[in-house]
Design a protein around this motif. Structure first.
Motif, short mmCIF file in Angstrom:
data_model
loop_
_atom_site.label_atom_id
_atom_site.label_comp_id
_atom_site.label_asym_id
_atom_site.label_seq_id
_atom_site.Cartn_x
_atom_site.Cartn_y
_atom_site.Cartn_z
N LEU A 141 -3.81 -52.66 -10.89
CA LEU A 141 -3.34 -52.98 -12.25
C LEU A 141 -1.81 -53.03 -12.34
N GLY A 142 -1.15 -52.14 -11.61
CA GLY A 142 0.31 -52.14 -11.65
C GLY A 142 0.89 -51.72 -12.98
N VAL A 143 0.10 -51.00 -13.76
CA VAL A 143 0.62 -50.54 -15.06
C VAL A 143 1.44 -49.28 -14.87
N ASN A 144 2.13 -48.87 -15.92
CA ASN A 144 2.89 -47.62 -15.86
C ASN A 144 1.92 -46.44 -15.84
N LEU A 145 2.36 -45.38 -15.18
CA LEU A 145 1.51 -44.21 -15.05
C LEU A 145 2.09 -43.04 -15.84
N ALA A 146 1.22 -42.34 -16.54
CA ALA A 146 1.63 -41.09 -17.19
C ALA A 146 0.68 -39.99 -16.72
N ILE A 147 1.24 -38.83 -16.47
CA ILE A 147 0.44 -37.70 -15.97
C ILE A 147 0.50 -36.59 -17.00
N ARG A 149 -8.52 -27.49 -10.99
CA ARG A 149 -9.21 -26.71 -9.96
C ARG A 149 -9.68 -27.63 -8.85
N LYS A 150 -9.94 -28.87 -9.21
CA LYS A 150 -10.39 -29.85 -8.22
C LYS A 150 -9.19 -30.53 -7.54
N TYR A 151 -8.21 -30.90 -8.33
CA TYR A 151 -7.03 -31.60 -7.81
C TYR A 151 -5.78 -30.84 -8.21
N PRO A 152 -5.37 -29.86 -7.42
CA PRO A 152 -4.25 -29.01 -7.80
C PRO A 152 -2.91 -29.76 -7.82
N ILE A 153 -1.91 -29.09 -8.36
CA ILE A 153 -0.62 -29.72 -8.65
C ILE A 153 -0.02 -30.41 -7.42
N ALA A 154 -0.06 -29.76 -6.27
CA ALA A 154 0.58 -30.35 -5.08
C ALA A 154 -0.06 -31.69 -4.72
N GLU A 155 -1.38 -31.77 -4.81
CA GLU A 155 -2.07 -33.03 -4.48
C GLU A 155 -1.74 -34.10 -5.52
N LEU A 156 -1.69 -33.67 -6.76
CA LEU A 156 -1.38 -34.61 -7.84
C LEU A 156 0.02 -35.20 -7.66
N LEU A 157 0.97 -34.33 -7.36
CA LEU A 157 2.34 -34.83 -7.21
C LEU A 157 2.49 -35.69 -5.95
N ALA A 158 1.70 -35.39 -4.92
CA ALA A 158 1.75 -36.25 -3.72
C ALA A 158 1.26 -37.65 -4.08
N CYS A 194 1.52 -39.03 -6.93
CA CYS A 194 2.59 -39.65 -7.74
C CYS A 194 3.71 -40.17 -6.84
N ARG A 195 4.06 -39.40 -5.83
CA ARG A 195 5.11 -39.85 -4.91
C ARG A 195 4.74 -41.15 -4.25
N ALA A 196 3.43 -41.34 -4.03
CA ALA A 196 2.96 -42.55 -3.34
C ALA A 196 2.57 -43.66 -4.31
N TYR A 197 2.82 -43.48 -5.60
CA TYR A 197 2.32 -44.46 -6.58
C TYR A 197 2.97 -45.82 -6.36
N PRO A 198 2.14 -46.85 -6.13
CA PRO A 198 2.71 -48.18 -5.86
C PRO A 198 3.54 -48.67 -7.05
N GLY A 199 4.71 -49.16 -6.75
CA GLY A 199 5.50 -49.81 -7.80
C GLY A 199 6.38 -48.90 -8.61
N ALA A 220 -5.27 -37.13 -16.67
CA ALA A 220 -5.15 -35.70 -16.47
C ALA A 220 -5.02 -35.37 -14.98
N GLY A 221 -5.14 -36.43 -14.13
CA GLY A 221 -4.91 -36.19 -12.71
C GLY A 221 -6.12 -36.42 -11.82
N VAL A 222 -6.79 -37.55 -11.99
CA VAL A 222 -7.91 -37.89 -11.12
C VAL A 222 -7.30 -38.50 -9.85
N VAL A 223 -6.92 -37.63 -8.95
CA VAL A 223 -6.09 -38.01 -7.80
C VAL A 223 -6.64 -39.19 -6.99
N PRO A 224 -7.96 -39.22 -6.66
CA PRO A 224 -8.43 -40.31 -5.79
C PRO A 224 -8.32 -41.69 -6.43
N MET A 225 -8.14 -41.78 -7.74
CA MET A 225 -8.09 -43.08 -8.40
C MET A 225 -6.67 -43.56 -8.69
#
Ligand code: SAH
Length: 367
Positions: free
Chosen positions: A218-224, A242-251, A253-258, A205-210
């Motif tokens: 793990l290098g698995v596929n990510l779904a948001i 409210r804790k991790y708004p859309i802009a932070e979440l998408l940032a 995702c942009r940096a997601y390894p692999g 659901a978007g736990v941004v720090p993890m």
């Protein structure tokens, strides 16, 4: 009385832990490799069948250890072939696992927690209060139990009924990352269950720090689970926003390894009638995803008793999909599977947990 209750379960141990458990018995390291093969490649549930080990050693193993799966409290099969298992763990808690057969693959939907703390407004699981995280053994046990039921031992190389895993069952996997990671490392091991990271998708659901750790460790596929294109609406549908708004979440995702055009991030979007399904929102979604190797998965809302939403009309879903598709993204509409046995997305729920609509997000400590 279950005399095996106090014995240590070897299922769920990684290679290093398994070797350590056997070292307590004075066994040489290669014994751990032999046992690994029996447990995760052959699916043994009893030491007696392990004929490559001396009989005396098998007996010593059986005195100390067990090879336990979660118990099946109920098993159901949908008219479309989807199967759902209600699992009961040693402490009486329950969670569900779903197998979805398709023409060219079979996907297992695995739970990571009993209940969930996130309280997403449209999700049935979110009406339960979290009881606890599942252990690595309980997560890996879901995969092994499915293999048992599908008759897929030893691990077949091809023509498998279980080819893919989605961490999309009950719970938020990134709130239980250590156990999920330990379980997936066992599942991915090529000498065992051997399901490659490319066939595993973790949905959050978007736990941004993890998110970065999920990619690097793990290098698995990510779904948001995105579901809305404005913070105003997403705050309501997915309170974690409210804790991790859309802009932070998408940032993140942009940096997601692999991630790459060949390995895209999936954005899940539940279609709620008159709530998030307008053409304006479809165009905004396209704008937000710019620069991310993305695909969109439109999920028709699956109803459950007392749900405050309805599913969008077919016409609204088709129009939404067309706009996203015209912008160059694949945007399939996910066919609901197993609705008749409440096995579809967001319908999972276990009777052991009391229903409650929590007022606020109770967030576990992040590592
Ligand atoms: N907590 C993780 C894992 C759960 S995945 C996450 O949020 O991603 C379950 C998926 O089903 C999520 O995309 C969720 O948003 C979606 N879902 C939940 N309830 C639903 C419902 N009633 N109808 C359709 N999809 C639903």
């Amino acid at each position: 009385m279950d005399i095996d209750r106090d014995k240590k379960n070897l299922v769920g141990l990684g290679r290093v832990e398994l070797a350590a458990a056997l070292a307590e018995l004075g066994a040489e390291p290669f014994r751990a490799r032999q046992l690994w093969h029996w447990i995760y490649h052959r699916g043994a549930t009893d030491f007696a069948v392990m004929t490559s080990l001396a009989k005396a050693f098998r007996e010593r193993l059986a005195e100390r250890f067990v090879l336990r799966r979660p118990a099946v409290a109920a098993a159901q099969e949908s008219h479309d072939g989807t199967r759902k298992w209600l699992l009961r763990f040693a402490d009486g808690n329950e969670a569900e696992t779903v197998h979805i057969p398709e023409e060219d693959r079979g996907t297992l939907c695995v739970s990571s927690q009993v209940g969930c703390t996130l309280t997403c407004r449209f999700c049935h699981t979110g009406t339960q209060r979290l009881v606890r995280n599942l252990s690595a053994a309980e997560i890996v046990g879901q995969v092994m139990l499915a293999r048992d039921a599908l008759g897929e031992w030893p691990s077949p190389k091809e023509d498998r009924l279980l080819t893919n895993i989605v961490l999309m069952g009950m719970g938020e996997p990134l709130y239980n990352f250590d156990n999920v990671a330990a379980a997936m490392k066992i599942v991915m091991d090529p000498e065992g269950l051997a399901i490659s990271r490319r066939k595993i998708t973790l949905s959050t659901a978007g736990v941004v720090p993890m998110i970065a750790r999920c990619g690097s460790e793990l290098g698995v596929n990510l779904a948001i689970s995105l579901h809305a294109v404005s913070d105003e609406l997403r705050d309501v549908l997915v309170p974690l926003n409210r804790k991790y708004p859309i802009a932070e979440l998408l940032a993140a995702c942009r940096a997601y390894p692999g991630s790459s055009n060949a390995r895209r991030i999936t954005f899940e979007y539940v279609m709620l009638r008159g709530v998030n399904d307008s053409p304006i929102e479809a165009r905004e979604l396209v704008r937000l995803l710019k620069g991310i190797p993305a695909k969109v998965n439109l999920i028709p809302f699956n109803p459950w008793p007392g749900a405050p939403y309805e599913c969008s009309t077919d016409a609204a879903i088709a129009a939404f999909s067309d706009i996203v598709f015209a912008a160059g993204y694949s945007a399939p509409v996910r066919t609901p599977r197993g609705r008749d046995i409440l096995a579809a997305c967001g319908q999972l729920k276990s009777a052991s947990v009391k229903t409650r609509r929590a007022e606020r997000v109770v967030e576990p400590e992040l590592a």
